[in-house]
Design a protein around this motif. Structure first.
Motif, short mmCIF file in Angstrom:
data_model
loop_
_atom_site.label_atom_id
_atom_site.label_comp_id
_atom_site.label_asym_id
_atom_site.label_seq_id
_atom_site.Cartn_x
_atom_site.Cartn_y
_atom_site.Cartn_z
N ALA A 103 0.85 -1.00 0.09
CA ALA A 103 0.12 0.02 0.04
C ALA A 103 0.15 0.98 0.01
CB ALA A 103 -0.75 -0.01 1.73
N ILE A 104 2.12 1.47 1.21
CA ILE A 104 2.67 2.34 0.96
C ILE A 104 3.52 2.97 -0.50
CG2 ILE A 104 4.90 3.66 2.07
CD1 ILE A 104 2.68 3.43 4.09
N PHE A 105 4.00 1.56 -0.99
CA PHE A 105 4.66 1.88 -2.18
C PHE A 105 3.55 1.99 -2.82
CE2 PHE A 105 5.14 -0.74 -6.46
CZ PHE A 105 7.07 -0.72 -6.27
N PHE A 106 1.86 2.23 -3.39
CA PHE A 106 1.82 2.41 -4.02
C PHE A 106 0.56 3.95 -4.05
CE2 PHE A 106 0.91 -2.17 -5.34
CZ PHE A 106 1.49 -2.01 -6.72
N LEU A 107 1.39 4.67 -2.60
CA LEU A 107 0.82 5.56 -2.52
C LEU A 107 1.69 6.27 -3.43
CD1 LEU A 107 -0.35 5.30 1.06
CD2 LEU A 107 -2.15 5.75 -1.32
N ILE A 108 3.38 5.65 -2.40
CA ILE A 108 4.54 6.99 -2.76
C ILE A 108 4.58 6.93 -4.82
CG2 ILE A 108 7.29 7.07 -3.38
CD1 ILE A 108 7.10 5.05 -0.66
N VAL A 109 4.17 6.05 -5.54
CA VAL A 109 4.11 6.81 -6.91
C VAL A 109 3.10 7.48 -7.77
CG1 VAL A 109 3.15 5.18 -9.10
CG2 VAL A 109 4.19 3.90 -6.99
N PRO A 110 2.08 7.87 -6.87
CA PRO A 110 1.58 9.00 -7.60
C PRO A 110 2.63 10.55 -7.34
CG PRO A 110 -0.24 7.30 -5.66
CD PRO A 110 1.45 7.19 -5.82
N PHE A 111 2.36 10.22 -5.26
CA PHE A 111 3.61 11.14 -5.15
C PHE A 111 4.37 12.48 -5.69
CE2 PHE A 111 6.54 14.01 -2.54
CZ PHE A 111 5.31 14.63 -1.84
N PHE A 112 5.44 10.79 -6.57
CA PHE A 112 6.49 11.59 -8.08
C PHE A 112 5.86 11.78 -9.18
CE2 PHE A 112 8.52 10.30 -3.69
CZ PHE A 112 8.97 11.16 -3.96
N THR A 113 4.56 11.02 -9.35
CA THR A 113 4.07 11.23 -10.69
C THR A 113 3.14 12.82 -11.31
OG1 THR A 113 3.26 9.18 -10.21
CG2 THR A 113 2.93 9.51 -11.94
N SER A 114 3.76 13.43 -12.02
CA SER A 114 3.18 14.80 -12.75
C SER A 114 1.45 14.86 -11.98
CB SER A 114 2.84 14.34 -13.75
OG SER A 114 2.58 15.75 -14.77
N TYR A 115 1.61 15.62 -10.94
CA TYR A 115 0.12 16.20 -10.76
C TYR A 115 -0.16 17.44 -11.84
CZ TYR A 115 -1.54 19.77 -7.47
OH TYR A 115 -2.53 20.33 -6.77
N LEU A 116 0.84 17.79 -13.00
CA LEU A 116 -0.39 18.86 -13.42
C LEU A 116 -1.12 17.97 -14.53
CD1 LEU A 116 -0.24 21.62 -15.08
CD2 LEU A 116 1.73 20.62 -16.19
N VAL A 117 -0.38 16.70 -14.62
CA VAL A 117 -1.74 15.75 -16.12
C VAL A 117 -2.75 15.06 -14.81
CG1 VAL A 117 -1.96 13.74 -17.29
CG2 VAL A 117 0.41 15.22 -16.68
N LEU B 236 2.40 9.50 -21.49
CA LEU B 236 3.55 9.15 -21.76
C LEU B 236 4.73 9.73 -20.89
CD1 LEU B 236 5.69 8.50 -24.12
CD2 LEU B 236 6.04 10.69 -24.12
N VAL B 237 4.29 11.39 -20.11
CA VAL B 237 4.44 11.27 -18.99
C VAL B 237 4.41 10.31 -17.92
CG1 VAL B 237 4.69 13.20 -17.54
CG2 VAL B 237 4.04 14.00 -19.42
N PHE B 238 3.50 9.65 -17.77
CA PHE B 238 3.25 9.14 -16.14
C PHE B 238 4.26 7.95 -16.22
CE2 PHE B 238 -1.15 10.72 -15.96
CZ PHE B 238 -1.34 11.66 -14.66
N LEU B 239 3.97 7.18 -17.71
CA LEU B 239 4.21 6.27 -18.09
C LEU B 239 5.91 5.76 -17.35
CD1 LEU B 239 2.55 4.51 -20.74
CD2 LEU B 239 2.27 3.84 -18.29
N THR B 240 6.44 7.68 -18.11
CA THR B 240 8.29 7.65 -17.23
C THR B 240 8.14 8.00 -16.35
OG1 THR B 240 8.01 8.70 -19.79
CG2 THR B 240 9.67 9.02 -18.77
N SER B 241 7.14 8.82 -15.84
CA SER B 241 7.98 8.89 -14.00
C SER B 241 7.43 7.24 -13.05
CB SER B 241 7.09 9.92 -13.28
OG SER B 241 5.67 9.62 -14.18
N MET B 242 6.40 6.92 -13.65
CA MET B 242 5.86 5.49 -12.66
C MET B 242 6.64 4.52 -12.68
SD MET B 242 2.09 5.97 -13.22
CE MET B 242 1.11 3.80 -12.94
N THR B 243 7.79 4.21 -14.40
CA THR B 243 8.37 3.27 -14.41
C THR B 243 9.56 3.40 -13.44
OG1 THR B 243 7.99 3.64 -16.97
CG2 THR B 243 10.05 1.72 -16.12
N LEU B 244 10.67 5.03 -13.43
CA LEU B 244 11.23 5.41 -12.41
C LEU B 244 10.90 4.83 -11.41
CD1 LEU B 244 12.81 8.20 -14.68
CD2 LEU B 244 13.65 6.73 -14.45
N VAL B 245 10.03 5.40 -10.54
CA VAL B 245 9.76 5.29 -9.50
C VAL B 245 9.34 3.61 -8.74
CG1 VAL B 245 8.05 6.31 -7.60
CG2 VAL B 245 8.43 7.92 -9.33
#
Lengths: 281, 258
Positions: A103-117, B236-245
């Motif tokens: 769960a923590i693993f999957f919560l970290i992912v969105p935190f570092f994923t484009s907020y703008l999009v 594309l941006v999502f896939l890139t950053s998700m892969t990295l994280v």
């Protein structure tokens, strides 16, 4: 002459000092200095005058923006803490260690994923004729206006901060000594008593930390109030961007920036004091 | 027991909220409607085709990759050096040193943008990719420092002194003991800081001028109208950053559980 040990030591110590000194401390100091500069005929000249401060601090719209920003960040921090708590509680006490890790693993992912999009996606989802209103329409409800409102901005703030708040709360709750809770139960404490007198005080640091980060991030955010909140009323960050992008009024933007930094420092120090002070008060 | 089920459903609801925007963006990127709603239109690659037919999209992708790679390299080096200093040495003003190391992410990005714009402008670096790299390194280095510090926590404190006792110089011990031990954390820090840089748009927007990165371009498209091309680029941006994280996390988890 420095000895070899000294050279070794400084090779590891200096990069941070040099880099963050030159590109973090200096820019911020320059910005503070800039708030005292003179702007005439769209040109900035270094000076030490209080015109920009006077101008910004006596304008009603600046204080309105301050009020809106502070209020929204406070609501966002409270709301995120409340929404996160049941989830963090369940992750800390009701699931296995492995589930918690994932769960923590999957919560970290969105935190570092484009907020703008992600905010753009909410813009589409919450639109007047968007998917959420369409679904509500099947149930005979709506359509609701969700964009360009305080509600829209709040959805954005939650998108930004919720994962982080859940993570911080979960860590602090999971770290509580289970014997403590059991002891309270053996002494006859009911579920509510255990929650309010044992669990919440024991996890205080993490709970406050979560709320503070939610406040800091929402207070400084520009995307949600702009794209989901409709930028009316403007927040301080929108004010900074508008002022900066409209010609050479950087000194005025710097005034707003200093106001924000001072506010964040006060809030952060107060919160740290509340978190670590008076343990057995 | 019933409360257990309710709590599980609650967790699921939180995850749905958190992942809804990511999933919808992906779904709408292959959906024919310009203003997507329910029921969905038909499947199409059109948005990808139009988006990637634009040369400026490719330029932006190239800019983003260059900036992310440089900023991640610098952040990882600075982050490791800082983490090692914290692990190994105690000294006067260490609290101030650590504050300097960890403070940048708490400063609102809009303010960082303004301060960077003013300072990099004086250095003649505004509007250059170098300027963006500098700013992103400031913002990402704390994350690299945190990852390396956590890894160093797991290192036996006697390991380095053992190497010295066996006659290794400090440099040799660093190369033969500390760096190999930290290798997964270094790669992990590189991936995570690359993701931070790849997604950062406010400071990049203030500083970039004509050299746009992908998120800056998205920001500028967004200021126009609803355009599903954003979903295509965004996916594309999502896939890139998700892969990295995810890569960053797997590297840490795998090593720390063995």
């Amino acid at each position: 002459m420095p000895s070899r040990t000294d050279v070794y030591k400084y090779v590891w110590r200096l990069p941070l000092i040099l880099w963050q000194g030159l590109f973090f401390v200096v820019p911020l100091l320059l910005m503070v200095a800039m708030s005292f500069w003179l702007v005439r005929n769209y040109r900035m000249t270094p000076d030490f005058i209080f015109d920009n401060w006077e101008r910004m601090l006596t304008r009603g719209y600046v204080w309105n923006a301050y009020e809106v920003t502070f209020l929204r960040a406070t609501v966002a921090a409270a709301l995120a803490s409340l929404i996160a708590f049941p989830a963090s509680f369940a992750l800390a006490f009701r699931v296995s260690e492995t589930t918690r890790r994932w769960a923590i693993f999957f919560l970290i992912v969105p935190f570092f994923t484009s907020y703008l999009v992600r905010v753009y996606a909410w813009q589409v989802l919450l639109a007047e004729s968007g998917p959420i209103n369409a679904v509500l329409g099947f149930a005979g409800l709506g359509p609701f206006t969700m964009l360009n409102s305080g509600f829209g901005a709040m959805v954005g703030y939650m998108t930004l901060v919720l994962p982080l708040v859940v993570i911080l709360q979960t860590f602090s709750l999971a770290a509580i000594d289970k014997n403590l809770i059991e002891a309270a139960a053996n002494l006859g404490a009911g579920a509510a008593q255990r929650l309010f007198n044992v669990i919440i005080p024991a996890a205080k640091v993490g709970l406050i930390l979560g709320a503070v980060f939610a406040f800091i991030l929402s207070f400084g955010d520009f995307v949600s109030p702009f794209y989901l909140g409709g930028s009316k009323p403007p927040t301080l960050s929108i004010l900074i961007i508008d002022t900066t992008k409209s010609g050479q009024q950087w000194p005025r933007a710097a005034v707003v920036a200093v106001m924000m930094i001072v506010t964040l420092f006060v809030v952060a120090f107060a919160a740290v004091g509340a978190a670590y002070g008076r343990r057995n008060g | 027991m019933r409360s257990g089920v309710l709590l599980r459903l609650y967790i699921a609801a939180v995850f749905v909220f958190v992942f809804a925007p990511i999933v919808t963006s992906m779904v709408f990127s292959v959906n024919s409607d310009r203003f997507p709603t329910v029921p969905l239109g038909h499947f199409t690659w059109d948005w990808y085709r139009t988006a990637f037919a634009r040369p400026e999209v490719w330029t932006a992708i190239q800019n983003s990759l260059i900036v992310a790679a440089c900023a991640a390299t610098l952040s990882t080096l600075i982050g490791f050096a800082t983490a090692y200093t914290d692990y190994r040495y105690g000294f006067r003003f260490k609290t101030a040193y650590l504050a300097l190391a960890l403070l940048p992410p708490t400063i609102p990005v809009v303010i960082m943008g303004l301060a960077m714009l003013a300072w990099l402008g004086r250095l003649g670096l505004s509007g250059t990719l170098t300027g963006i790299v500098i700013a992103h390194t400031v913002m990402a280095a704390p994350f690299a420092m945190a990852i390396c510090r956590l890894r160093l926590n797991q290192m036996d404190a006697a390991l380095e002194p053992a190497a010295w006792n066996l006659g290794a110089t400090q440099w040799r011990a660093m190369r033969a003991v500390v760096i190999p031990f930290c290798a997964p954390a270094l790669v992990s820090a590189f991936c995570l800081t690359a993701a931070v840089s790849f997604d950062e748009f406010i400071v990049a927007w203030f500083v970039s001028g004509l050299n746009k990165t992908v998120p800056v371009m998205i920001l500028e498209i967004l200021q126009g109208n609803v355009d599903p091309q954003i979903n295509a680029i965004g996916t594309l941006v999502f896939l890139t950053s998700m892969t990295l994280v995810i890569a960053a996390q797997l590297l840490i988890i795998r090593r720390s559980s063995t």
